[in-house]
Design an enzyme around this catalytic site. Structure first.
Site, PDB file in Angstrom:
ATOM      1  N   LYS A 185       0.842  -1.201   0.000  1.00 42.46           N
ATOM      2  CA  LYS A 185       0.000   0.000   0.000  1.00 42.46           C
ATOM      3  C   LYS A 185       0.882   1.259   0.000  1.00 42.46           C
ATOM      4  CE  LYS A 185      -3.392  -2.733  -0.234  1.00 42.46           C
ATOM      5  NZ  LYS A 185      -4.398  -3.202   0.692  1.00 42.46           N
TER       6      LYS A 185
HETATM    7  C1  PLP Z   1      -5.359  -4.320   1.173  1.00 44.21           C
HETATM    8  C2  PLP Z   1      -6.823  -4.021   1.191  1.00 44.21           C
HETATM    9  C3  PLP Z   1      -7.586  -4.143   2.361  1.00 44.21           C
HETATM   10  C4  PLP Z   1      -7.080  -4.778   3.614  1.00 44.21           C
HETATM   11  O1  PLP Z   1      -5.976  -4.177   4.159  1.00 44.21           O
HETATM   12  P1  PLP Z   1      -5.190  -4.913   5.351  1.00 44.21           P
HETATM   13  O2  PLP Z   1      -4.399  -3.806   5.971  1.00 44.21           O
HETATM   14  O3  PLP Z   1      -4.340  -5.955   4.706  1.00 44.21           O
HETATM   15  O4  PLP Z   1      -6.200  -5.484   6.274  1.00 44.21           O
HETATM   16  C5  PLP Z   1      -8.900  -3.716   2.329  1.00 44.21           C
HETATM   17  N1  PLP Z   1      -9.446  -3.240   1.204  1.00 44.21           N
HETATM   18  C6  PLP Z   1      -8.764  -3.140   0.053  1.00 44.21           C
HETATM   19  C7  PLP Z   1      -9.440  -2.582  -1.158  1.00 44.21           C
HETATM   20  C8  PLP Z   1      -7.432  -3.547   0.005  1.00 44.21           C
HETATM   21  O5  PLP Z   1      -6.753  -3.507  -1.155  1.00 44.21           O
END
Ligand code: PLP
Length: 399
Positions: A183
């Protein structure tokens, strides 16, 4: 063969390494001063009143729905073009995720789609800012307000990002961010909920640590007390100071990383323009996307095996790619439990055949982008179809 270009690498430098080492040496590893600082500075960066750090965005989404009072039997509107987490958290309540189709251009949910899915049981909607491109929040909020729905944003891809000049994280009721390694900024694993509402912030904070009373947070600190009260049966979702130690320097760099993502995305756009059978991502006029992902669409007729074939050919040329996402309604669990068919959500079903995420991260160099462009062009536009003069012109335009 060229050195492999992975689909993703996190931008971790000496600042993050030193910060973690310092934290380890401090002897304080769990939630403490560094988490507090990370929360305050993150909230300040987006302009939100409150920020609560958690161990994932999934936890943030879960506790956001808990805070707004989701109950068994309720319905929550979720776009089908998302990751498992967005709908899964609804099932934690024995509530029902109602999957809606996305716009064919941005692959985001829109106000019309939300309104059409509302029933007497709808309690909330979770707009997902797909690839970091903000949803049309004003019309969505208007529909939500009119029907009394809570708006919990899944901004896992969208830090930093702006919609009509407003920061994502200040618009809906509660906004949830992810610090998973792929991310825009990372803490290893981690998440954040931002809100303007103190009661929701307090509730999320308490429920993230076993539902303990507020002052329990610092119970091992110098000013803490051994005494606590269990106000509710909660969860164990708190962020550690070790994770926040990665997050603090990441936050300092967030705007520089964002600027680099924008440059790289612009370079892709210039280089990939005009390749037959390839569509570039659409950007609405009133948004400033995070550019978490660069999602192109490949015409299934453009090469024999369509998108899947291009994935394999790029891999053979050392370029990692991915597909975001396999829409939820095409997965076994949601097909079985919701009885939804591919043709019920046609835009997402059709987009899924075409979408391809090219590598996009700040550690990429300009020539990495040019290499991906050249390889995509090679496979979609064989030399015989492309006069030599054009190749030279394209190269000088993109280097
Ligand atoms: C990565 C992601 C999540 C979850 O994030 P985590 O921190 O891994 O729990 C939720 N929604 C979307 C659209 C994502 O890409």
């Amino acid at each position: 063969m060229n050195e492999a270009l992975p689909f993703h690498l996190a931008s971790i430098g000496e600042d993050e390494i030193e910060s973690v080492v310092e934290t380890l040496r401090s002897g304080w590893l769990t939630t403490g001063a560094r988490v507090r600082q990370f929360e305050e500075r993150f909230a300040e960066r987006v302009g939100a009143e409150f920020g609560v750090a958690l161990n994932s965005c999934t936890a943030a989404l879960h506790l956001a729905l808990e805070a707004v009072g989701l109950e068994e039997g309720d319905e929550v509107i979720v776009p089908t073009m998302t990751f498992a987490a967005t709908a899964e958290v609804v099932t934690y309540f024995k509530a029902r995720p109602v999957l809606v189709d996305v716009r064919p251009d941005t692959l985001n949910l829109d106000a019309e789609g939300v309104e059409a899915a509302i029933t007497g049981r709808t309690r909330a909607v979770i707009p997902v800012h797909f690839a970091g491109h903000p949803c049309e929040m004003d019309p969505i909020l208007e529909v939500a307000r009119r029907h009394g729905l809570a708006v919990v944003e899944d901004a896992a891809h969208a830090f930093p990002a702006r919609y009509r000049g407003r920061e994502i994280g200040t618009i809906g009721d509660i906004t949830c961010f992810s610090f998973y390694p792929t991310k825009p900024i990372t803490t290893g694993e981690g998440g954040m909920a931002t809100t303007q509402n103190r009661a929701w912030s307090d509730r999320i904070r308490s429920m993230s640590l076993h539902g303990l009373s507020r002052d329990a947070w610092n119970r091992y600190g110098a000013r803490g007390s051994w005494r606590y009260d269990i106000a509710e049966a909660g969860y164990k979702y708190n962020m550690t100071d070790v994770a926040a130690a990665i997050g603090l320097p990441q936050l300092d760099k967030a705007d520089a990383l964002w600027a680099r993502r924008k440059d790289l995305a612009a370079r892709y756009r210039a280089g990939l323009q005009g390749i037959p059978g390839l569509e570039l991502p659409v950007v609405a006029e009133d948004v400033d996307p995070a550019w978490h992902l660069f999602v192109v669409r490949v015409d299934p007729q453009a090469l024999p095996g369509g998108r899947d074939e291009l994935v394999e050919r790029l891999a053979a040329d050392g370029i990692g790619t991915s597909v975001h996402f396999i829409p939820l309604h095409l997965h076994e669990y949601y097909r079985k439990t919701l009885g939804v068919r591919p043709e019920d959500l046609p835009h997402a079903t059709e987009a899924f055949e075409r979408i391809l995420s090219l590598p996009l991260y700040p550690a990429m160099r300009d020539h990495d982008i040019d290499r991906v462009v050249d390889v995509v062009r090679k496979h979609l536009q064989p030399q015989s179809m492309q006069p030599a003069a054009d190749v030279a012109a394209t190269r000088s335009a993109t280097r």
